[in-house]
Design a protein around this motif. Structure first.
Motif, mmCIF file in Angstrom:
data_model
loop_
_atom_site.group_PDB
_atom_site.id
_atom_site.type_symbol
_atom_site.label_atom_id
_atom_site.label_comp_id
_atom_site.label_asym_id
_atom_site.label_seq_id
_atom_site.Cartn_x
_atom_site.Cartn_y
_atom_site.Cartn_z
ATOM 1 N N LEU A 28 -49.411 41.302 36.797
ATOM 2 C CA LEU A 28 -49.950 41.424 35.366
ATOM 3 C C LEU A 28 -48.866 42.035 34.483
ATOM 4 O O LEU A 28 -48.498 42.002 33.331
ATOM 5 C CB LEU A 28 -51.116 42.697 35.289
ATOM 6 C CG LEU A 28 -52.392 42.432 36.075
ATOM 7 C CD1 LEU A 28 -53.396 43.405 36.137
ATOM 8 C CD2 LEU A 28 -52.993 41.103 35.185
ATOM 9 N N ALA A 120 -53.978 38.358 28.540
ATOM 10 C CA ALA A 120 -54.271 39.527 27.811
ATOM 11 C C ALA A 120 -55.525 40.050 28.075
ATOM 12 O O ALA A 120 -55.825 41.421 27.897
ATOM 13 C CB ALA A 120 -53.882 39.512 26.369
ATOM 14 N N LEU A 121 -56.662 39.036 27.908
ATOM 15 C CA LEU A 121 -58.079 39.505 28.024
ATOM 16 C C LEU A 121 -58.451 40.094 29.370
ATOM 17 O O LEU A 121 -59.187 41.122 29.442
ATOM 18 C CB LEU A 121 -58.892 38.267 27.729
ATOM 19 C CG LEU A 121 -60.579 38.371 27.997
ATOM 20 C CD1 LEU A 121 -61.085 39.537 27.055
ATOM 21 C CD2 LEU A 121 -61.239 37.115 27.806
ATOM 22 N N MET A 123 -56.323 41.726 31.252
ATOM 23 C CA MET A 123 -55.569 42.954 31.254
ATOM 24 C C MET A 123 -56.206 44.054 30.572
ATOM 25 O O MET A 123 -56.474 45.167 30.953
ATOM 26 C CB MET A 123 -54.059 42.780 30.744
ATOM 27 C CG MET A 123 -53.208 41.930 31.775
ATOM 28 S SD MET A 123 -51.446 41.421 30.607
ATOM 29 C CE MET A 123 -50.598 43.203 30.850
ATOM 30 N N LEU A 124 -56.746 43.679 29.273
ATOM 31 C CA LEU A 124 -57.713 44.529 28.765
ATOM 32 C C LEU A 124 -58.697 45.103 29.615
ATOM 33 O O LEU A 124 -59.158 46.282 29.333
ATOM 34 C CB LEU A 124 -58.055 43.851 27.473
ATOM 35 C CG LEU A 124 -59.048 44.641 26.283
ATOM 36 C CD1 LEU A 124 -58.357 45.880 25.822
ATOM 37 C CD2 LEU A 124 -59.509 43.876 25.218
ATOM 38 N N SER A 127 -57.844 47.330 32.076
ATOM 39 C CA SER A 127 -57.220 48.451 31.656
ATOM 40 C C SER A 127 -58.466 49.721 31.296
ATOM 41 O O SER A 127 -58.491 50.600 31.740
ATOM 42 C CB SER A 127 -56.541 48.576 30.439
ATOM 43 O OG SER A 127 -57.080 47.833 29.302
ATOM 44 N N LEU A 252 -51.442 48.820 30.842
ATOM 45 C CA LEU A 252 -51.957 47.551 30.967
ATOM 46 C C LEU A 252 -52.961 47.240 29.405
ATOM 47 O O LEU A 252 -52.692 46.460 28.849
ATOM 48 C CB LEU A 252 -53.083 47.305 31.871
ATOM 49 C CG LEU A 252 -52.665 47.061 33.177
ATOM 50 C CD1 LEU A 252 -53.831 46.731 34.173
ATOM 51 C CD2 LEU A 252 -51.538 45.997 33.357
ATOM 52 N N SER A 256 -51.754 44.664 27.037
ATOM 53 C CA SER A 256 -52.696 43.580 26.642
ATOM 54 C C SER A 256 -52.747 43.380 25.054
ATOM 55 O O SER A 256 -52.695 42.157 24.471
ATOM 56 C CB SER A 256 -54.166 43.942 27.059
ATOM 57 O OG SER A 256 -54.548 45.094 26.514
ATOM 58 N N PHE A 260 -51.584 39.853 22.815
ATOM 59 C CA PHE A 260 -52.654 39.297 22.187
ATOM 60 C C PHE A 260 -51.779 39.075 20.651
ATOM 61 O O PHE A 260 -52.051 38.308 20.087
ATOM 62 C CB PHE A 260 -53.961 40.064 22.037
ATOM 63 C CG PHE A 260 -54.759 39.426 21.143
ATOM 64 C CD1 PHE A 260 -55.891 38.363 21.834
ATOM 65 C CD2 PHE A 260 -55.294 39.733 20.010
ATOM 66 C CE1 PHE A 260 -56.433 37.989 21.053
ATOM 67 C CE2 PHE A 260 -56.293 39.167 19.218
ATOM 68 C CZ PHE A 260 -56.820 38.116 19.850
#
Length: 266
Positions: A28, A120-121, A123-124, A127, A252, A256, A260
């Motif tokens: 990541l 990014a999604l 990672m979001l 997180s 993260l 993220s 994005f």
């Protein structure tokens, strides 16, 4: 060497450090480093990430094997369907996806953009899970031990994630090993590293015929990351896992949002 490259190689050390401390999360961080600091295309980036994380995880898995922490029986049950899924995606599916997937309101959604936004999604979501979860995984309701069909299914799903985005998937593997197999956390982390090593390196093999690899750069980055994993394994004895998970969750979250914004608004 430019300043941005120095930060990139410091990031390589961080990739290994995170893997050694947590048994997950290295890819990541590796993918944004390759993409934004070394300006490598996301498709090649995901391949590089598989190699770096796979090699670093192998070193960590060998160290943990010496300590008797790797559950090889469960590792292979999980890893075999996972690395088959990874190889198929990398070798046969990704190459046939067009570079420009669709146009939305005059914005061309490319394959590179889709990979980074998807990352990014993920990672979001990771997180938020790390920041908000207060209870230990061991306190949750657990299923029967050695639920093989469910373990195989999880292996396939995580293999698909790994194949498309180049992530090791340890943040998904560890909860699976704890909740479905009831492995102690230390064993789950150690076994996760072994699984990540297998499926990441086999996934990378699927890229060899499709991509041009800069081996000098990749081996240099991997060597620094490997040093980081040794440091991570050493420091893991002194750092509380819950605090570390929360701090990594915030990292993260920031990454993220940055990815994005970069992909969609610039």
């Amino acid at each position: 060497m430019e300043t941005i490259e120095i930060f990139g190689y410091l990031g390589a050390l961080l990739v290994g450090l995170v893997l050694g401390l947590m048994g997950s999360g290295g890819s990541l961080i590796a993918i944004p480093i390759f993409t934004y600091l070394f300006h490598i295309s996301p498709i090649t980036t995901t391949a590089y990430s598989l190699f770096v994380v796979g090699t670093s995880s192998t070193i960590g898995a060998l160290r943990n094997w010496e300590k008797g922490l790797v559950d090889f029986k469960i590792a292979f049950v999980f890893a075999i369907p996972a690395f088959i899924a990874v190889y198929v995606v990398r070798k046969y599916i990704l190459p046939i996806i067009p570079m420009e997937i669709v146009t939305i309101y005059d914005i061309a959604v490319t394959k590179d953009m889709a990979i980074m936004v998807f990352l990014a999604l993920i990672m979001l979501l990771c997180s938020l899970s790390m920041i908000r979860t207060k209870k230990s995984l061991l306190e949750h309701k657990q299923l029967n031990r050695y639920n093989y069909p469910l373990i195989v299914l999880q292996g396939i799903l995580i293999g698909l994630f790994t194949g498309f985005v180049g992530i090791g998937g340890g943040f998904l593997i560890i909860p699976t090993l704890v909740l479905l197999v009831k492995l102690p956390m230390k064993k789950a982390v150690a076994t996760s590293l072994f699984i990540i090593a297998l499926k990441s390196l086999i996934g990378f093999l699927g890229d060899l015929g499709n991509l041009e690899i800069n081996w000098d750069f990749l081996l240099r980055f991997t060597a620094i990351s490997t040093l980081g994993i040794f440091l991570g394994i050493y420091f893991s004895s002194f750092i509380k896992g819950e605090k570390l998970k929360t701090y990594f969750g915030w990292l993260l979250l920031i990454l993220s949002i940055g990815i994005f914004y970069k992909e969609v608004f610039t």
